[in-house]
Design a protein around this motif. Sequence first.
Motif, mmCIF file in Angstrom:
data_model
loop_
_atom_site.group_PDB
_atom_site.id
_atom_site.type_symbol
_atom_site.label_atom_id
_atom_site.label_comp_id
_atom_site.label_asym_id
_atom_site.label_seq_id
_atom_site.Cartn_x
_atom_site.Cartn_y
_atom_site.Cartn_z
ATOM 1 N N MET A 1 0.822 -1.212 0.000
ATOM 2 C CA MET A 1 0.000 0.000 0.000
ATOM 3 C C MET A 1 0.856 1.262 0.000
ATOM 4 O O MET A 1 0.540 2.242 -0.681
ATOM 5 C CB MET A 1 -0.933 -0.004 1.221
ATOM 6 C CG MET A 1 -2.021 -1.065 1.194
ATOM 7 S SD MET A 1 -3.202 -0.858 -0.185
ATOM 8 C CE MET A 1 -2.570 -2.067 -1.342
ATOM 9 N N LEU A 2 1.955 1.250 0.743
ATOM 10 C CA LEU A 2 2.847 2.406 0.753
ATOM 11 C C LEU A 2 3.514 2.583 -0.609
ATOM 12 O O LEU A 2 3.620 3.703 -1.121
ATOM 13 C CB LEU A 2 3.906 2.250 1.845
ATOM 14 C CG LEU A 2 4.937 3.381 1.937
ATOM 15 C CD1 LEU A 2 4.261 4.728 2.204
ATOM 16 C CD2 LEU A 2 5.976 3.080 3.020
ATOM 17 N N ALA A 3 3.955 1.483 -1.196
ATOM 18 C CA ALA A 3 4.595 1.553 -2.514
ATOM 19 C C ALA A 3 3.637 2.089 -3.566
ATOM 20 O O ALA A 3 4.033 2.858 -4.453
ATOM 21 C CB ALA A 3 5.105 0.171 -2.911
ATOM 22 N N GLN A 4 2.373 1.709 -3.468
ATOM 23 C CA GLN A 4 1.392 2.189 -4.439
ATOM 24 C C GLN A 4 0.985 3.632 -4.173
ATOM 25 O O GLN A 4 0.734 4.395 -5.108
ATOM 26 C CB GLN A 4 0.171 1.266 -4.430
ATOM 27 C CG GLN A 4 0.470 -0.129 -4.959
ATOM 28 C CD GLN A 4 -0.747 -1.039 -4.993
ATOM 29 O OE1 GLN A 4 -1.800 -0.710 -4.439
ATOM 30 N NE2 GLN A 4 -0.607 -2.194 -5.633
ATOM 31 N N PRO B 1 6.140 -4.266 -8.287
ATOM 32 C CA PRO B 1 7.355 -4.872 -8.847
ATOM 33 C C PRO B 1 8.506 -3.903 -9.070
ATOM 34 O O PRO B 1 9.664 -4.330 -9.132
ATOM 35 C CB PRO B 1 6.870 -5.474 -10.174
ATOM 36 C CG PRO B 1 5.652 -4.676 -10.534
ATOM 37 C CD PRO B 1 5.003 -4.341 -9.230
ATOM 38 N N THR B 2 8.224 -2.620 -9.188
ATOM 39 C CA THR B 2 9.303 -1.664 -9.462
ATOM 40 C C THR B 2 9.868 -1.029 -8.198
ATOM 41 O O THR B 2 10.841 -0.271 -8.269
ATOM 42 C CB THR B 2 8.800 -0.545 -10.398
ATOM 43 O OG1 THR B 2 7.744 0.177 -9.752
ATOM 44 C CG2 THR B 2 8.297 -1.126 -11.711
ATOM 45 N N THR B 3 9.278 -1.327 -7.052
ATOM 46 C CA THR B 3 9.749 -0.740 -5.796
ATOM 47 C C THR B 3 10.926 -1.544 -5.250
ATOM 48 O O THR B 3 10.791 -2.750 -5.019
ATOM 49 C CB THR B 3 8.626 -0.723 -4.744
ATOM 50 O OG1 THR B 3 7.542 0.067 -5.227
ATOM 51 C CG2 THR B 3 9.124 -0.145 -3.427
ATOM 52 N N PRO B 4 12.074 -0.909 -5.025
ATOM 53 C CA PRO B 4 13.191 -1.633 -4.407
ATOM 54 C C PRO B 4 12.796 -2.097 -3.000
ATOM 55 O O PRO B 4 12.335 -1.295 -2.181
ATOM 56 C CB PRO B 4 14.308 -0.584 -4.348
ATOM 57 C CG PRO B 4 13.939 0.433 -5.384
ATOM 58 C CD PRO B 4 12.439 0.475 -5.385
ATOM 59 N N ALA B 5 12.943 -3.380 -2.743
ATOM 60 C CA ALA B 5 12.529 -3.929 -1.449
ATOM 61 C C ALA B 5 13.551 -4.943 -0.959
ATOM 62 O O ALA B 5 14.119 -5.702 -1.744
ATOM 63 C CB ALA B 5 11.149 -4.580 -1.565
#
Length: 338
Positions: A211-214, A244-248
Motif C-alpha cells: 500500500m505504501l509503494a502504491q 514490482p518496481t519498488t526496491p525492497a
Amino acid sequence: MSRDALKTLFHPFETGIIDPPGEGERVLFLGAEAGYRLPEGFVAPISAVQPLRPLYRTLEAMRADVSPVVAGEDYDVALVLCGKHKGENEDRIAEALKRTREGALIVVAGSKEDGIQSLRKRIDKFEWDGDHLPKYHGVAFWFTRPEDVADAVHKLAKVPVRVDGLFEAAPGMFSHDRVDAGSELLASRLPKDFTGHAADFGAGWGYLSVMLAQASPGLKGIDLFEADHDALDAARRNMKANAPTTPARFFWHDLTSEDTRDKYDLIVMNPPFHEGHAAEPAIGSAIIKAALKALKQGGRLMLVANRGLPYEQVLAENAKEYGETCRNARFKVLWAKR
C-alpha cells in the motif's frame, strides 16, 4: 520453563508407552520449541523446524539442529507440536506424512485450548493404527504412517489464500484470509508524496508495504522486517506481484531482541500484541521502541493499534513528538517523530 504441550509431547516416551528412537534413526520435529528434555534412550538426532524467529533463536541457543523450513525425507519419527491455529496444525501433520517413511511413528501433541481434542478426532477418521494419552492439560496422540498418504496430505495440507484477489497468504499467518481492518485504516492515511527510505516493522504478508509503494511510487525503497519466515516469503511474492518496481529488501528478524542496521525516514507498522492466546502489549511496546530507535533524526513513525492499547505512554517516553491521526470504533492511528 517449557510450556505444557511440550511436556505432553514427550510424555509417551517418558512413560515407556512408546519406545524412544535410537541410534541409526532420524527424527523430524515440526513446530519445535526449546525447553524439552529428552527421555532416557532417546538418542536419535532431531532435525527441528521453527519458522518463528524468536522461537528459532531459543532453539539455536540450546544448540539444536534447527531450520526455518523443512528439509529431508524418509524420517523414522516425526514429532508435531501444535499451536493455536487449526490450519497450521493440520498442515504440520501433512508435512510429517510427506517427510516420513512408510511405517514411521508420528506423534502429535497440543493443549486443550489449542483444539487438540478436535484435531485428534479428525485424524482418527483416517483409521490409522495408533493411540492417545492425556497429560499436562493436553493430549498426545500417535499413529503409524501408512503406505499411501496422498489422500490425507491433500485433505490436511494448507492451501494458499487469495486476499482481495491481490495478495497471497496462508493459515497461521496474521489475518491470513482478509485484510486486517486496522491495517486498512492505516493504509488510508499513508503519504502520497513520500520519496525517502521506508521500513515496515512486523510486515506480515506485506499488505502495508504494498500500500505504501502504491501510494508513494517515488519512494527510494522499503525494508520489510518480519519474525514469521513463512509470512516473509509471502510478502516477497506479494511485493513482486503488486509493487514490482519498488526496491525492497526482506529481513527475517526478531524486532524485540535484534537491532536493525539502517536508519529510515519513515516506518509503518501494525505491531503484534499477542503471544499464544494471551494479550501481551509489551511485545508491541518493544517493537515501537525499536522503530523509534531505527528512525533518522526527524524521521516519522506511523502505526495502528487497538484503541485500548496504551502505546501513547511509550511514545511519550521515547519520541520527540507524537500524536493521533485518526480513530474509529476499534482502532487508532498514531504518529511519532524522532
